[in-house]
Design a protein around this motif. Structure first.
Motif, short mmCIF file in Angstrom:
data_model
loop_
_atom_site.label_atom_id
_atom_site.label_comp_id
_atom_site.label_asym_id
_atom_site.label_seq_id
_atom_site.Cartn_x
_atom_site.Cartn_y
_atom_site.Cartn_z
N PRO A 90 38.66 38.50 25.57
CA PRO A 90 40.10 38.69 25.42
C PRO A 90 40.86 37.37 25.59
N CYS A 91 41.49 36.90 24.53
CA CYS A 91 42.19 35.61 24.57
C CYS A 91 43.47 35.71 23.74
N PHE A 92 43.97 36.92 23.59
CA PHE A 92 45.16 37.19 22.78
C PHE A 92 45.88 38.36 23.42
N MET A 93 47.10 38.60 22.99
CA MET A 93 47.83 39.73 23.54
C MET A 93 47.54 40.99 22.74
N LEU A 94 47.50 42.11 23.41
CA LEU A 94 47.30 43.37 22.71
C LEU A 94 48.38 43.55 21.66
N GLY A 95 47.97 43.99 20.49
CA GLY A 95 48.87 44.12 19.37
C GLY A 95 48.70 43.00 18.35
N GLU A 96 48.26 41.82 18.82
CA GLU A 96 47.97 40.72 17.89
C GLU A 96 46.69 41.03 17.10
N TYR A 97 45.69 41.46 17.83
CA TYR A 97 44.42 41.89 17.24
C TYR A 97 44.09 43.25 17.85
N GLY A 98 43.35 44.06 17.12
CA GLY A 98 42.89 45.34 17.63
C GLY A 98 41.40 45.45 17.39
N LEU A 99 40.62 45.42 18.45
CA LEU A 99 39.17 45.37 18.31
C LEU A 99 38.51 46.74 18.36
N HIS A 100 39.31 47.79 18.51
CA HIS A 100 38.73 49.13 18.54
C HIS A 100 38.74 49.72 17.13
N MET A 129 35.46 41.77 32.12
CA MET A 129 35.25 41.97 33.54
C MET A 129 34.78 40.70 34.24
N PHE A 130 33.77 40.03 33.66
CA PHE A 130 33.23 38.86 34.33
C PHE A 130 34.16 37.66 34.23
N THR A 131 34.86 37.49 33.10
CA THR A 131 35.77 36.35 32.98
C THR A 131 36.98 36.53 33.90
N THR A 132 37.47 37.76 34.02
CA THR A 132 38.59 38.02 34.93
C THR A 132 38.21 37.66 36.36
N ALA A 133 37.07 38.14 36.82
CA ALA A 133 36.64 37.86 38.19
C ALA A 133 36.32 36.38 38.38
N TYR A 134 35.64 35.78 37.41
CA TYR A 134 35.29 34.37 37.49
C TYR A 134 36.54 33.50 37.62
N GLY A 135 37.56 33.78 36.81
CA GLY A 135 38.74 32.94 36.79
C GLY A 135 39.41 32.83 38.13
N ALA A 136 39.60 33.97 38.80
CA ALA A 136 40.26 33.96 40.10
C ALA A 136 39.34 33.39 41.19
N LEU A 137 38.15 33.95 41.27
CA LEU A 137 37.29 33.65 42.42
C LEU A 137 36.62 32.28 42.34
N LEU A 263 48.84 31.16 54.30
CA LEU A 263 48.23 31.92 53.22
C LEU A 263 48.82 31.54 51.86
N THR A 264 48.04 31.77 50.82
CA THR A 264 48.50 31.63 49.45
C THR A 264 48.51 33.01 48.80
N ILE A 265 49.63 33.39 48.21
CA ILE A 265 49.73 34.65 47.46
C ILE A 265 49.94 34.27 46.00
N ARG A 266 49.03 34.69 45.16
CA ARG A 266 49.02 34.14 43.80
C ARG A 266 48.87 35.23 42.75
N GLY A 267 49.78 35.24 41.77
CA GLY A 267 49.58 36.07 40.59
C GLY A 267 48.54 35.44 39.69
N TYR A 268 47.79 36.28 39.01
CA TYR A 268 46.71 35.76 38.15
C TYR A 268 46.49 36.70 36.97
N GLN A 269 46.40 36.10 35.78
CA GLN A 269 46.02 36.84 34.58
C GLN A 269 44.83 36.14 33.93
N LEU A 270 44.00 36.94 33.30
CA LEU A 270 42.85 36.42 32.58
C LEU A 270 43.22 35.31 31.61
N PHE A 271 44.42 35.40 31.01
CA PHE A 271 44.80 34.45 29.97
C PHE A 271 44.97 33.03 30.50
N GLU A 272 45.13 32.90 31.81
CA GLU A 272 45.17 31.56 32.39
C GLU A 272 43.87 30.81 32.07
#
Length: 329
Positions: A90-100, A129-137, A263-272
């Motif tokens: 996933p590297c685009f916004m929903l609606g730009e491409y539809g993979l289903h 799933m793995f890219t989302t977790a990898y990016g943050a952690l 502490l650090t409180i951080r918003g995070y999206q996969l697209f980062e």
């Protein structure tokens, strides 16, 4: 013409339709894929219900993840050939491409060749799933051996991916789930500890597990008032990642733990990660190696047919599953 999932209004799973749709030739920088399997994510449910970061334009196409065989290449695409087995990150916004759908176009920079001997279903279930977790952690949190990580919503596909990544790097994954009925399965899937947040005192349990130190990282797709308790369970210089908004009420941030522990409180999206080519390439290498070494493997909860995609969405909304929901043509 190819069967494609669409919807024409905001609503429940029943608004989804599977229609025959013309699929145009891939544009510059795109590849066309004959789909073998599709991954379903919470984001698609939020998009369908009008609760996502982008609004659908009707008739709306949908779908972030798919695996299949490249059928055509658009202009200016290199590194791929017709016949390659690939998956889409996933590297685009929903609606730009539809993979289903049975035949889809996708941006080539977000396409990755499948690892050998990986099934279509596993390939389709891997990259969100793995890219989302990898990016943050890993990319941001610099997860290291010995770190303790609190993983809220641990029975979700991303939660299970986070558990595997923490184990892969020698950390201690603590799965947070509301009730203890999923505890045994979460332990089987690699959690070192499970805390049922509506049955146990989180701060007290984390204190016991870490000998009073607290967890260095927290990874949360929910938000809401309970975030205050999670922050109290973090260590000095702890980092809290908010990567979803299942509870959209304002976060409750206790000032004294925030200041007292820096502490650090951080918003995070996969697209980062996925919209930064260098960081995306590092993610591809990390995840591909984990798959090849057998340290990362998606957990699949259930497989549905494309014609039953409404049922797949309904199953996701039931919240009874553990792992990834996959759809096949």
């Amino acid at each position: 013409m190819a069967k494609t999932a669409i919807f024409n209004k905001i609503g429940g799973p029943e608004v989804l339709e599977v229609v025959d749709r013309d699929v145009p030739a891939p544009k510059a920088g795109e590849v066309q894929i004959r789909v073998k399997a599709m991954g379903l994510n919470r984001a698609e449910v939020m998009f369908r219900t009008g609760n996502y970061v982008t609004e659908p334009q009707f008739p709306a196409i949908i779908g972030y993840e798919a695996s299949g065989i490249i059928e055509a290449l658009g202009p200016n695409v290199s590194g791929f050939t017709v016949g390659d087995a690939v998956s889409v990150i996933p590297c685009f916004m929903l609606g730009e491409y539809g993979l289903h759908g049975e035949l889809v176009n996708a941006p080539a920079f977000g396409v990755v060749k499948n690892s050998p001997n990986v099934s279509w279903e596993d390939a389709a279930a891997t990259w969100m799933m793995f890219t989302t977790a990898y990016g943050a952690l890993v990319d941001i949190g610099q997860l290291a051996k010995g770190d303790t990580v609190l993983i809220r919503g641990a029975s979700s596909s991303v939660g299970l991916a986070a558990i595997q990544i923490v184990n892969m790097l020698g950390g201690t994954p603590i799965a947070l789930t509301r009730h203890s009925n999923k505890s045994e399965e979460l332990l089987q899937y690699g959690a070192k500890h499970v805390i049922a947040t509506e049955e146990q005192d989180l701060v007290e349990e984390v204190c016991k597990i870490t000998n009073g130190k607290g967890a260095r990282l927290a990874f949360d797709p929910v938000g809401g008032p309970y975030v205050a308790t999670i922050l109290e369970a973090l260590s000095d210089l702890g980092i809290f990642f908010q990567y979803g908004a299942l509870d959209t009420t304002p976060l409750a941030v206790p000032v004294m733990p925030l200041l007292g522990k820096d502490l650090t409180i951080r918003g995070y999206q996969l697209f980062e990660i996925t919209k930064d080519q260098e960081r995306l390439e590092r993610a591809k290498v990390f995840i591909s190696k984990g798959l090849a070494d057998g340290l990362l493997k998606p957990v699949i909860a259930k497989v549905f047919k494309l014609n039953n995609i409404s049922e797949a969405h309904r199953f996701m909304e039931s919240n009874v599953h553990i792992g990834k929901i996959v759809v096949v043509p």
